[in-house]
Design a protein around this motif. Structure first.
Motif, PDB file in Angstrom:
ATOM      1  N   LYS A 227       0.855  -1.186   0.000  1.00  0.00           N
ATOM      2  CA  LYS A 227       0.000   0.000   0.000  1.00  0.00           C
ATOM      3  C   LYS A 227       0.889   1.234   0.000  1.00  0.00           C
ATOM      4  O   LYS A 227       1.782   1.367   0.832  1.00  0.00           O
ATOM      5  CB  LYS A 227      -0.906   0.003   1.233  1.00  0.00           C
ATOM      6  CG  LYS A 227      -1.921  -1.135   1.261  1.00  0.00           C
ATOM      7  CD  LYS A 227      -2.796  -1.066   2.511  1.00  0.00           C
ATOM      8  CE  LYS A 227      -3.817  -2.204   2.525  1.00  0.00           C
ATOM      9  NZ  LYS A 227      -4.662  -2.155   3.748  1.00  0.00           N
ATOM     10  N   TYR A 228       0.638   2.120  -0.956  1.00  0.00           N
ATOM     11  CA  TYR A 228       1.420   3.347  -1.066  1.00  0.00           C
ATOM     12  C   TYR A 228       0.557   4.555  -0.691  1.00  0.00           C
ATOM     13  O   TYR A 228      -0.644   4.445  -0.487  1.00  0.00           O
ATOM     14  CB  TYR A 228       1.965   3.496  -2.487  1.00  0.00           C
ATOM     15  CG  TYR A 228       2.923   2.393  -2.891  1.00  0.00           C
ATOM     16  CD1 TYR A 228       4.199   2.310  -2.347  1.00  0.00           C
ATOM     17  CD2 TYR A 228       2.542   1.410  -3.800  1.00  0.00           C
ATOM     18  CE1 TYR A 228       5.074   1.293  -2.701  1.00  0.00           C
ATOM     19  CE2 TYR A 228       3.409   0.388  -4.164  1.00  0.00           C
ATOM     20  CZ  TYR A 228       4.679   0.341  -3.616  1.00  0.00           C
ATOM     21  OH  TYR A 228       5.537  -0.656  -3.974  1.00  0.00           O
ATOM     22  N   GLY A 229       1.203   5.713  -0.587  1.00  0.00           N
ATOM     23  CA  GLY A 229       0.469   6.943  -0.313  1.00  0.00           C
ATOM     24  C   GLY A 229       0.528   7.344   1.155  1.00  0.00           C
ATOM     25  O   GLY A 229       1.352   6.865   1.934  1.00  0.00           O
ATOM     26  N   ASN A 230      -0.372   8.232   1.529  1.00  0.00           N
ATOM     27  CA  ASN A 230      -0.393   8.760   2.894  1.00  0.00           C
ATOM     28  C   ASN A 230      -0.641   7.643   3.895  1.00  0.00           C
ATOM     29  O   ASN A 230      -1.508   6.805   3.699  1.00  0.00           O
ATOM     30  CB  ASN A 230      -1.489   9.825   3.014  1.00  0.00           C
ATOM     31  CG  ASN A 230      -1.461  10.520   4.363  1.00  0.00           C
ATOM     32  OD1 ASN A 230      -2.210  10.145   5.253  1.00  0.00           O
ATOM     33  ND2 ASN A 230      -0.613  11.510   4.503  1.00  0.00           N
ATOM     34  N   ALA A 231       0.156   7.637   4.981  1.00  0.00           N
ATOM     35  CA  ALA A 231       0.058   6.553   5.965  1.00  0.00           C
ATOM     36  C   ALA A 231      -0.237   7.118   7.350  1.00  0.00           C
ATOM     37  O   ALA A 231       0.392   8.097   7.791  1.00  0.00           O
ATOM     38  CB  ALA A 231       1.346   5.755   5.995  1.00  0.00           C
ATOM     39  N   GLU A 232      -1.189   6.525   8.036  1.00  0.00           N
ATOM     40  CA  GLU A 232      -1.485   6.902   9.419  1.00  0.00           C
ATOM     41  C   GLU A 232      -0.362   6.411  10.336  1.00  0.00           C
ATOM     42  O   GLU A 232       0.225   5.344  10.082  1.00  0.00           O
ATOM     43  CB  GLU A 232      -2.824   6.285   9.849  1.00  0.00           C
ATOM     44  CG  GLU A 232      -4.035   6.828   9.121  1.00  0.00           C
ATOM     45  CD  GLU A 232      -4.263   8.294   9.447  1.00  0.00           C
ATOM     46  OE1 GLU A 232      -4.010   8.696  10.614  1.00  0.00           O
ATOM     47  OE2 GLU A 232      -4.696   9.035   8.538  1.00  0.00           O
TER      48      GLU A 232
END
Length: 240
Positions: A227-232
């Motif tokens: 999973k790519y992109g913004n991460a919590e």
């Protein structure tokens, strides 16, 4: 069971009686035939089909794509190239054969010209195994002799192979890195040089074994696409 799509531009067989005599069902038909015999789930696709036979649905149902092209590289639509490229990064395997080294998809994956020396002189080729413990060479003899093949010679303008599997010597004196593997994203790539359309190379049992092994090696594993992109954050940051 590994699902394989064999793609071929399918032009030589329609335009040349000589090629059609060697491959009456097309180069793709011959490759598909021995892959099916090896127990793989195989379908074919060709350039002149809608979307070159490589629809979203076909690619979603493909574990490994086998690619043969020569005189119509420029006719492959960029949208299809990008579609295939995305699937390779996601994990679909790719086996590129012979003159597929100049295909749009292989050049995009390599990021180089992929150019080389070549000669059509009906000369002998000897392919030497240089990775005898690799799955692609399992059950393959120490070397494979082809009575006639098109010469491909160094320098081959590709990135240094992650694994060099075969090197070839040609009767006229040239040598070539004729079997090489790469990884791009989650996808595995195997380039294999023999297969000029006017020679019965794909009827050779040792060549069939290499291609079958290559397909099996390129098949995706159970690895989950990242999973790519913004991460919590996983932990509290700054005590909050």
């Amino acid at each position: 069971m590994t699902k394989v799509t064999v793609w071929n531009e399918f032009r030589h067989e329609k335009e040349s009686e000589e090629v059609a005599a060697i491959y009456p069902d097309g180069i793709h038909g011959q490759i598909a035939s021995f892959l099916k015999t090896a127990g793989l789930d195989v379908k074919t696709a060709t350039l002149d089909e809608p979307e070159h036979g490589l629809t979203e649905a076909v690619l979603a149902d493909t574990d490994v794509l086998v690619w043969w092209g020569h005189i119509a590289h420029d006719q492959v639509d960029e949208e299809i190239v990008n579609r295939v490229h995305k699937r390779i990064l996601e994990g679909m395997g790719l086996v590129v054969l012979h003159s597929g080294h100049m295909s749009k998809i292989f050049m995009k994956l390599m990021g180089t010209s992929c150019d080389l020396k070549w000669r059509e002189a009906d000369e002998k080729e000897r392919l030497w195994v240089v990775a005898p413990n690799h799955p692609i060479t399992d059950g393959v003899p120490e070397y494979i002799d082809l009575e006639k093949e098109e010469m491909y010679g160094e320098h081959f303008d590709v990135p240094a192979p992650e694994e060099l599997i075969f090197i070839s010597w040609f009767e006229g004196g040239h040598v070539f890195r004729s079997g090489a593997t790469y990884k791009r994203g989650n996808g595995k790539i195997f380039y294999f040089q023999p297969g000029h359309e006017t020679y019965p190379t794909y009827h050779n049992e040792a060549i069939q074994k290499v291609i079958t092994n290559g397909v099996n090696w390129c098949a995706p594993t159970s690895w989950v696409y990242p999973k790519y992109g913004n991460a919590e954050p996983l932990e509290k940051i700054g005590g909050k």
